[in-house]
Design a protein around this motif. Sequence first.
Motif, PDB file in Angstrom:
ATOM      1  N   PRO A  33      19.163   3.800   1.759  1.00 21.81           N
ATOM      2  CA  PRO A  33      18.732   4.976   2.522  1.00 21.81           C
ATOM      3  C   PRO A  33      18.727   6.251   1.686  1.00 21.81           C
ATOM      4  CG  PRO A  33      20.937   4.292   3.194  1.00 21.81           C
ATOM      5  CD  PRO A  33      20.477   3.309   2.178  1.00 21.81           C
ATOM      6  N   ARG A  34      17.878   7.191   2.145  1.00 18.18           N
ATOM      7  CA  ARG A  34      17.742   8.498   1.520  1.00 18.18           C
ATOM      8  C   ARG A  34      17.749   9.574   2.606  1.00 18.18           C
ATOM      9  NH1 ARG A  34      16.141   5.659  -2.347  1.00 18.18           N
ATOM     10  NH2 ARG A  34      14.784   5.763  -4.070  1.00 18.18           N
ATOM     11  N   ASP A  35      18.421  10.684   2.301  1.00 15.47           N
ATOM     12  CA  ASP A  35      18.388  11.829   3.203  1.00 15.47           C
ATOM     13  C   ASP A  35      17.189  12.697   2.843  1.00 15.47           C
ATOM     14  OD1 ASP A  35      20.662  10.924   4.461  1.00 15.47           O
ATOM     15  OD2 ASP A  35      22.019  12.252   3.395  1.00 15.47           O
ATOM     16  N   THR A  36      16.519  13.215   3.852  1.00 10.01           N
ATOM     17  CA  THR A  36      15.293  13.997   3.651  1.00 10.01           C
ATOM     18  C   THR A  36      15.541  15.487   3.859  1.00 10.01           C
ATOM     19  OG1 THR A  36      14.602  13.946   5.960  1.00 10.01           O
ATOM     20  CG2 THR A  36      13.961  12.045   4.570  1.00 10.01           C
ATOM     21  N   PRO A  37      14.649  16.341   3.341  1.00  7.26           N
ATOM     22  CA  PRO A  37      14.764  17.789   3.567  1.00  7.26           C
ATOM     23  C   PRO A  37      14.539  18.183   5.032  1.00  7.26           C
ATOM     24  CG  PRO A  37      13.342  17.329   1.682  1.00  7.26           C
ATOM     25  CD  PRO A  37      13.615  16.014   2.356  1.00  7.26           C
ATOM     26  N   TRP A  38      14.027  17.279   5.879  1.00  8.46           N
ATOM     27  CA  TRP A  38      13.772  17.599   7.286  1.00  8.46           C
ATOM     28  C   TRP A  38      14.841  16.998   8.197  1.00  8.46           C
ATOM     29  CZ3 TRP A  38      10.323  15.491   3.899  1.00  8.46           C
ATOM     30  CH2 TRP A  38      10.195  14.099   3.930  1.00  8.46           C
ATOM     31  N   ASN A  39      16.008  16.653   7.626  1.00 15.27           N
ATOM     32  CA  ASN A  39      17.215  16.292   8.379  1.00 15.27           C
ATOM     33  C   ASN A  39      17.189  14.886   8.964  1.00 15.27           C
ATOM     34  OD1 ASN A  39      19.833  17.330   8.934  1.00 15.27           O
ATOM     35  ND2 ASN A  39      19.306  17.438  11.093  1.00 15.27           N
ATOM     36  N   THR A  40      16.643  13.935   8.222  1.00 16.71           N
ATOM     37  CA  THR A  40      16.705  12.539   8.636  1.00 16.71           C
ATOM     38  C   THR A  40      17.282  11.698   7.509  1.00 16.71           C
ATOM     39  OG1 THR A  40      14.486  11.960   7.828  1.00 16.71           O
ATOM     40  CG2 THR A  40      14.661  12.744  10.125  1.00 16.71           C
ATOM     41  N   ARG A  41      17.709  10.505   7.840  1.00 20.24           N
ATOM     42  CA  ARG A  41      18.087   9.491   6.859  1.00 20.24           C
ATOM     43  C   ARG A  41      17.059   8.382   7.009  1.00 20.24           C
ATOM     44  NH1 ARG A  41      23.847   8.833   7.036  1.00 20.24           N
ATOM     45  NH2 ARG A  41      23.647  10.683   5.744  1.00 20.24           N
TER      46      ARG A  41
ATOM     47  N   PRO B  44       0.829  -1.211   0.000  1.00 19.98           N
ATOM     48  CA  PRO B  44       0.000   0.000   0.000  1.00 19.98           C
ATOM     49  C   PRO B  44       0.863   1.261   0.000  1.00 19.98           C
ATOM     50  CG  PRO B  44      -0.025  -1.027   2.167  1.00 19.98           C
ATOM     51  CD  PRO B  44       0.744  -1.939   1.258  1.00 19.98           C
ATOM     52  N   ALA B  45       0.279   2.375  -0.395  1.00 17.39           N
ATOM     53  CA  ALA B  45       0.988   3.653  -0.386  1.00 17.39           C
ATOM     54  C   ALA B  45       1.299   4.092   1.041  1.00 17.39           C
ATOM     55  CB  ALA B  45       0.159   4.717  -1.094  1.00 17.39           C
ATOM     56  N   MET B  46       0.458   3.688   1.980  1.00 15.81           N
ATOM     57  CA  MET B  46       0.641   4.056   3.376  1.00 15.81           C
ATOM     58  C   MET B  46       1.877   3.370   3.951  1.00 15.81           C
ATOM     59  SD  MET B  46      -1.840   3.209   6.537  1.00 15.81           S
ATOM     60  CE  MET B  46      -0.847   1.972   7.314  1.00 15.81           C
ATOM     61  N   SER B  47       2.539   4.051   4.881  1.00 20.28           N
ATOM     62  CA  SER B  47       3.678   3.448   5.569  1.00 20.28           C
ATOM     63  C   SER B  47       3.550   3.683   7.068  1.00 20.28           C
ATOM     64  CB  SER B  47       4.992   4.032   5.058  1.00 20.28           C
ATOM     65  OG  SER B  47       5.072   5.411   5.356  1.00 20.28           O
ATOM     66  N   PHE B  48       4.339   2.938   7.832  1.00 18.95           N
ATOM     67  CA  PHE B  48       4.425   3.125   9.274  1.00 18.95           C
ATOM     68  C   PHE B  48       5.896   3.337   9.581  1.00 18.95           C
ATOM     69  CE2 PHE B  48       4.224   2.196  13.761  1.00 18.95           C
ATOM     70  CZ  PHE B  48       2.970   2.684  14.119  1.00 18.95           C
ATOM     71  N   SER B  49       6.216   4.371  10.364  1.00 19.46           N
ATOM     72  CA  SER B  49       7.607   4.734  10.601  1.00 19.46           C
ATOM     73  C   SER B  49       8.038   4.464  12.033  1.00 19.46           C
ATOM     74  CB  SER B  49       7.820   6.220  10.299  1.00 19.46           C
ATOM     75  OG  SER B  49       7.553   6.494   8.947  1.00 19.46           O
ATOM     76  N   PHE B  50       9.308   4.060  12.176  1.00 15.24           N
ATOM     77  CA  PHE B  50       9.932   3.829  13.471  1.00 15.24           C
ATOM     78  C   PHE B  50      11.233   4.615  13.520  1.00 15.24           C
ATOM     79  CE2 PHE B  50       7.432  -0.027  12.800  1.00 15.24           C
ATOM     80  CZ  PHE B  50       6.774  -0.134  14.016  1.00 15.24           C
ATOM     81  N   ALA B  51      11.505   5.232  14.665  1.00 13.74           N
ATOM     82  CA  ALA B  51      12.767   5.935  14.861  1.00 13.74           C
ATOM     83  C   ALA B  51      13.889   4.925  15.040  1.00 13.74           C
ATOM     84  CB  ALA B  51      12.685   6.846  16.083  1.00 13.74           C
ATOM     85  N   CYS B  52      15.068   5.315  14.583  1.00 12.80           N
ATOM     86  CA  CYS B  52      16.289   4.570  14.846  1.00 12.80           C
ATOM     87  C   CYS B  52      17.406   5.602  14.960  1.00 12.80           C
ATOM     88  CB  CYS B  52      16.566   3.534  13.754  1.00 12.80           C
ATOM     89  SG  CYS B  52      16.908   4.183  12.109  1.00 12.80           S
ATOM     90  N   VAL B  53      18.625   5.177  15.133  1.00 10.51           N
ATOM     91  CA  VAL B  53      19.756   6.103  15.137  1.00 10.51           C
ATOM     92  C   VAL B  53      20.616   5.797  13.922  1.00 10.51           C
ATOM     93  CG1 VAL B  53      19.724   6.461  17.645  1.00 10.51           C
ATOM     94  CG2 VAL B  53      21.164   4.665  16.674  1.00 10.51           C
ATOM     95  N   LEU B  54      21.424   6.776  13.522  1.00  9.20           N
ATOM     96  CA  LEU B  54      22.212   6.642  12.301  1.00  9.20           C
ATOM     97  C   LEU B  54      23.071   5.382  12.288  1.00  9.20           C
ATOM     98  CD1 LEU B  54      23.337  10.322  11.647  1.00  9.20           C
ATOM     99  CD2 LEU B  54      21.830   8.920  10.209  1.00  9.20           C
TER     100      LEU B  54
ATOM    101  N   THR C  33      13.607   5.781  10.384  1.00 15.52           N
ATOM    102  CA  THR C  33      14.047   7.155  10.201  1.00 15.52           C
ATOM    103  C   THR C  33      15.013   7.539  11.318  1.00 15.52           C
ATOM    104  OG1 THR C  33      13.292   9.429   9.857  1.00 15.52           O
ATOM    105  CG2 THR C  33      11.964   8.072  11.360  1.00 15.52           C
ATOM    106  N   ALA C  34      16.185   8.029  10.928  1.00 15.75           N
ATOM    107  CA  ALA C  34      17.217   8.421  11.884  1.00 15.75           C
ATOM    108  C   ALA C  34      17.506   9.906  11.732  1.00 15.75           C
ATOM    109  CB  ALA C  34      18.493   7.617  11.637  1.00 15.75           C
ATOM    110  N   ALA C  35      17.414  10.649  12.832  1.00 17.90           N
ATOM    111  CA  ALA C  35      17.743  12.073  12.807  1.00 17.90           C
ATOM    112  C   ALA C  35      19.241  12.233  12.589  1.00 17.90           C
ATOM    113  CB  ALA C  35      17.325  12.736  14.111  1.00 17.90           C
ATOM    114  N   LYS C  36      19.594  13.162  11.710  1.00 15.91           N
ATOM    115  CA  LYS C  36      21.006  13.466  11.473  1.00 15.91           C
ATOM    116  C   LYS C  36      21.425  14.594  12.419  1.00 15.91           C
ATOM    117  CE  LYS C  36      20.806  14.478   7.157  1.00 15.91           C
ATOM    118  NZ  LYS C  36      20.996  14.730   5.728  1.00 15.91           N
TER     119      LYS C  36
ATOM    120  N   GLN D  90      22.428   2.549  13.191  1.00 14.25           N
ATOM    121  CA  GLN D  90      21.646   1.347  12.914  1.00 14.25           C
ATOM    122  C   GLN D  90      21.257   1.206  11.442  1.00 14.25           C
ATOM    123  OE1 GLN D  90      18.521   2.230  15.884  1.00 14.25           O
ATOM    124  NE2 GLN D  90      19.062   0.234  16.784  1.00 14.25           N
ATOM    125  N   VAL D  91      21.361   2.275  10.675  1.00 18.25           N
ATOM    126  CA  VAL D  91      20.840   2.276   9.300  1.00 18.25           C
ATOM    127  C   VAL D  91      21.527   1.230   8.433  1.00 18.25           C
ATOM    128  CG1 VAL D  91      20.633   3.656   7.181  1.00 18.25           C
ATOM    129  CG2 VAL D  91      20.003   4.644   9.393  1.00 18.25           C
TER     130      VAL D  91
END
Length: 178
Positions: free
Chosen positions: A121-129, A90-100, A144-147, A102-103
């Motif tokens: 992995p992809r880097d996002t405009p809101w500062n996550t990988r 499906p187009a819908m996703s469910f997200s979980f936090a991780c740390v860099l 999703t890991a905050a950079k 772990q990627v």
Amino acid sequence: MSDYYNAVEMSPVPPPGPDAVPPEPFRGIYGMPAFATIPTSDLTASVDFWVRGLGFFELFGIPGRLVHLRRWAFQDVLLVSAGSVPEQTPAMSFSFACVLSQVDTLVEACRTLRPDSVDGPRDTPWNTRDVAVTTPENARIVFTAAKPFDPASQEARNLEAIGITPPGVTHADHEQHA
């Protein structure tokens, strides 16, 4: 953003940085504020992928019917037996936090178990990988890991444009780095 207050202490997610350490798996029992329920036609194979690929552990199960998986506190998934699963993701996703840190391990583990399961992995405009994983149940799960925050970065400007500044950084501080 002035209508909001800082509630960082409620989250198990560590502050971003090159030395960020993920919290230990949380084995306590609590009232779950949110969780995903995912149907599977092969409970054993699904549990194996979620545990070995995505880093979850089995909190408890009802044989042949349900397995409650968890990583960190508030990262809960219920895998439930079903006759079939959707043929398409499906187009819908469910997200979980991780740390860099772990990627790369997560990507490698998932690709070992299911070679075509990983996007990124992809880097996002809101500062996550971010890494998107398609599970055996055709669920789209994003880790999703905050950079580390760089006040002079484009990501910082993107966040400031929508009214988000990190704790301890004022508009004047940001102007010095721009």
